[in-house]
Enzyme design. Structure first.
Site, PDB file in Angstrom:
ATOM      1  N   TRP A 166       0.835  -1.214   0.000  1.00  0.00           N
ATOM      2  CA  TRP A 166       0.000   0.000   0.000  1.00  0.00           C
ATOM      3  C   TRP A 166       0.863   1.256   0.000  1.00  0.00           C
ATOM      4  O   TRP A 166       0.388   2.338  -0.280  1.00  0.00           O
ATOM      5  CB  TRP A 166      -0.953   0.016   1.195  1.00  0.00           C
ATOM      6  CG  TRP A 166      -1.864  -1.163   1.186  1.00  0.00           C
ATOM      7  CD1 TRP A 166      -1.903  -2.174   2.083  1.00  0.00           C
ATOM      8  CD2 TRP A 166      -2.851  -1.465   0.190  1.00  0.00           C
ATOM      9  NE1 TRP A 166      -2.848  -3.095   1.723  1.00  0.00           N
ATOM     10  CE2 TRP A 166      -3.451  -2.684   0.560  1.00  0.00           C
ATOM     11  CE3 TRP A 166      -3.280  -0.832  -0.993  1.00  0.00           C
ATOM     12  CZ2 TRP A 166      -4.461  -3.287  -0.182  1.00  0.00           C
ATOM     13  CZ3 TRP A 166      -4.284  -1.431  -1.730  1.00  0.00           C
ATOM     14  CH2 TRP A 166      -4.861  -2.640  -1.326  1.00  0.00           C
ATOM     15  N   HIS A 183      12.196   6.711  -1.655  1.00  0.00           N
ATOM     16  CA  HIS A 183      12.966   7.843  -1.141  1.00  0.00           C
ATOM     17  C   HIS A 183      14.327   7.844  -1.852  1.00  0.00           C
ATOM     18  O   HIS A 183      14.622   6.921  -2.633  1.00  0.00           O
ATOM     19  CB  HIS A 183      13.124   7.765   0.390  1.00  0.00           C
ATOM     20  CG  HIS A 183      13.617   6.447   0.927  1.00  0.00           C
ATOM     21  ND1 HIS A 183      13.860   6.220   2.254  1.00  0.00           N
ATOM     22  CD2 HIS A 183      13.925   5.265   0.305  1.00  0.00           C
ATOM     23  CE1 HIS A 183      14.289   4.988   2.438  1.00  0.00           C
ATOM     24  NE2 HIS A 183      14.332   4.395   1.282  1.00  0.00           N
ATOM     25  N   ARG A 209       5.473   7.146  -4.222  1.00  0.00           N
ATOM     26  CA  ARG A 209       4.781   6.447  -3.124  1.00  0.00           C
ATOM     27  C   ARG A 209       3.317   6.303  -3.462  1.00  0.00           C
ATOM     28  O   ARG A 209       2.732   7.179  -4.094  1.00  0.00           O
ATOM     29  CB  ARG A 209       4.913   7.224  -1.812  1.00  0.00           C
ATOM     30  CG  ARG A 209       6.313   7.166  -1.250  1.00  0.00           C
ATOM     31  CD  ARG A 209       6.401   7.810   0.107  1.00  0.00           C
ATOM     32  NE  ARG A 209       7.807   8.047   0.412  1.00  0.00           N
ATOM     33  CZ  ARG A 209       8.251   8.656   1.494  1.00  0.00           C
ATOM     34  NH1 ARG A 209       7.391   9.088   2.398  1.00  0.00           N
ATOM     35  NH2 ARG A 209       9.537   8.828   1.680  1.00  0.00           N
ATOM     36  N   GLN A 223      12.970  14.467  -3.592  1.00  0.00           N
ATOM     37  CA  GLN A 223      13.691  14.615  -2.325  1.00  0.00           C
ATOM     38  C   GLN A 223      15.136  15.016  -2.610  1.00  0.00           C
ATOM     39  O   GLN A 223      15.639  14.854  -3.729  1.00  0.00           O
ATOM     40  CB  GLN A 223      13.730  13.283  -1.561  1.00  0.00           C
ATOM     41  CG  GLN A 223      12.420  12.900  -0.904  1.00  0.00           C
ATOM     42  CD  GLN A 223      12.569  11.691   0.012  1.00  0.00           C
ATOM     43  OE1 GLN A 223      13.539  10.935  -0.084  1.00  0.00           O
ATOM     44  NE2 GLN A 223      11.598  11.498   0.882  1.00  0.00           N
ATOM     45  N   VAL A 266      18.718   5.245  10.704  1.00  0.00           N
ATOM     46  CA  VAL A 266      19.485   6.203  11.528  1.00  0.00           C
ATOM     47  C   VAL A 266      19.252   5.928  13.011  1.00  0.00           C
ATOM     48  O   VAL A 266      18.222   5.374  13.403  1.00  0.00           O
ATOM     49  CB  VAL A 266      19.103   7.681  11.215  1.00  0.00           C
ATOM     50  CG1 VAL A 266      19.653   8.116   9.881  1.00  0.00           C
ATOM     51  CG2 VAL A 266      17.602   7.888  11.311  1.00  0.00           C
ATOM     52  N   ALA A 320      22.886  11.520   7.997  1.00  0.00           N
ATOM     53  CA  ALA A 320      22.145  11.534   6.737  1.00  0.00           C
ATOM     54  C   ALA A 320      20.885  12.353   6.949  1.00  0.00           C
ATOM     55  O   ALA A 320      20.411  12.496   8.075  1.00  0.00           O
ATOM     56  CB  ALA A 320      21.783  10.111   6.309  1.00  0.00           C
TER      57      ALA A 320
END
Ligand code: FA5
Length: 357
Positions: A166, A183, A209, A223, A266, A320
């Site tokens: 989804w 991303h 997405r 992005q 992260v 990052a």
């Protein structure tokens, strides 16, 4: 044509034809009429002046030389008049042609329609420039990506909800699990696999997405990823870098806020916001009264990610971040609906013509 009447004398006849030829020549108005006139008076066979020479046989032999000379003199004068008339007609025709073809160089030109750079492109370039000055290289990566880079190497396990069908567009493929990248973070893994530290890259690019599209979410958007890995990189470097970026973008007064957030790749993870440039952080419509505008996610690169790409997490550390490029344009220009970006409405896009965002 004048009536052929017997001249009183031969010489009168010459003068009469010459006068008539000259008069009619003056009335000739174009090339075709001029040619007709020429044949009539000066034509070698039927021309009336040449014809006079053929009549010489009827004259007294004593008069013939004078008559012949007079005809030739008249012919020369008429020929000269013809040349003059022809030149005058040619000059007039040329003048008319030039006048018809003339270009009015004082008329304003028709503007050539040229496209303008899209606000997303302008912002991508500005971000690349800001980070270039901070020592970052701009790199790009594939939009159709292996799930390994998009998820696994980034510490996103197979059962993680981000991999849910989804959220993600999967591509039918016989080459393993392939997705439209969700991303720009897969370029973290690709970059680190391709080189040893130190690493300083930014990665602009399109992401996909499966979104419920609304005023702040598109299913295709851009992005900008950032990655810095070296010995002794700390959270302070992350904060300093993103603060500098925000001040370059929105002005020297801008403040930056970091709050705890979770991203599997992260640790610790944060979301970061800039103080609203519209109200200076007091609270307004643009920031929905909060004084802050959220720009993206960030954090210290997870030791598992460093291990996955073969970096020693005891020696190297890194940070990052990933931010939404449209969101930054929206913040900077008070745009309240992201759907404007890709609706192809020129009234929206032309506002950025010539803008140095
Ligand atoms: C991520 O995508 C992480 N990869 C960011 C990251 C990178 C975190 C590195 C830590 C380290 P997130 O899903 O929050 O995070 O998206 C980051 C930014 O992308 C958001 O803040 C937003 O500005 C933008 N963004 C995300 N989804 C959309 C969307 N559907 N439409 C427009 N912009 C979006």
């Amino acid at each position: 044509m004048a009536q052929e009447t017997e001249p009183v004398t031969g010489l009168d006849r010459i003068a009469e034809i010459e006068r008539e030829a000259t008069e009619r020549l003056a009335a000739v108005a174009d090339e075709a009429a001029l040619e007709g006139w020429y044949r009539e008076y000066l034509g070698r066979k039927d021309g009336r002046l040449s014809g006079l020479l053929r009549q010489m046989g009827k004259l007294d032999p004593a008069e013939r030389p004078r008559f012949g000379a007079a005809v030739n003199e008249a012919k020369e004068r008429v020929q000269a008049a013809y040349e003059g008339r022809r030149t005058a007609l040619e000059t007039a025709a040329l003048g008319a042609r030039l006048a018809a073809e003339a270009v009015d160089v004082t008329l304003p030109g028709r503007p050539v329609e040229v496209g303008t750079l899209h606000p997303t492109t302008l912002m991508t370039r500005e971000l690349s420039e800001i980070f270039a000055l901070l020592g970052y290289q701009t790199v790009e990566g594939p939009e159709v990506e292996e799930a390994r880079y998009n998820f696994d190497l980034l510490n996103i396990p197979p059962n993680h909800p981000a991999r849910d069908m989804w959220d993600t567009f999967y591509v039918n493929s016989s080459h393993g699990e392939i997705v439209l990248r969700t991303h720009t973070s897969p370029m973290q893994a690709r970059t680190m696999l391709a080189q040893d530290p130190p690493v300083r890259v930014v990665v602009p690019g399109r992401c996909y997405r499966y979104e419920a599209v609304d005023a702040s979410h598109e299913s295709i958007f851009f992005q900008l990823e950032g990655l810095a890995v070296d010995e002794q990189i700390t959270m302070a470097d992350l904060k300093g870098t993103l603060t500098e970026m925000a001040r370059q973008l929105f002005g020297a007064e801008t403040r930056v806020r970091f709050r705890c957030d979770f991203f599997p790749f992260v640790e610790p993870g944060v979301d970061f916001s800039a103080s609203c440039p519209a109200c200076g952080g007091k609270g307004c419509r643009t920031c929905k009264g909060t004084g802050w505008l959220e720009l993206g996610g960030a954090g210290m690169v997870h030791p598992n990610v460093l291990r996955n790409v073969g970096y020693d997490p005891d020696r190297y550390s890194g940070f990052a971040f990933g931010l939404g490029i449209e969101r930054i344009v929206m913040v900077k220009y008070g745009i309240d609906d992201i759907r404007n970006f890709y609706a192809n409405d020129l009234r929206f896009l032309e506002q950025f013509a010539g803008t140095r965002i």
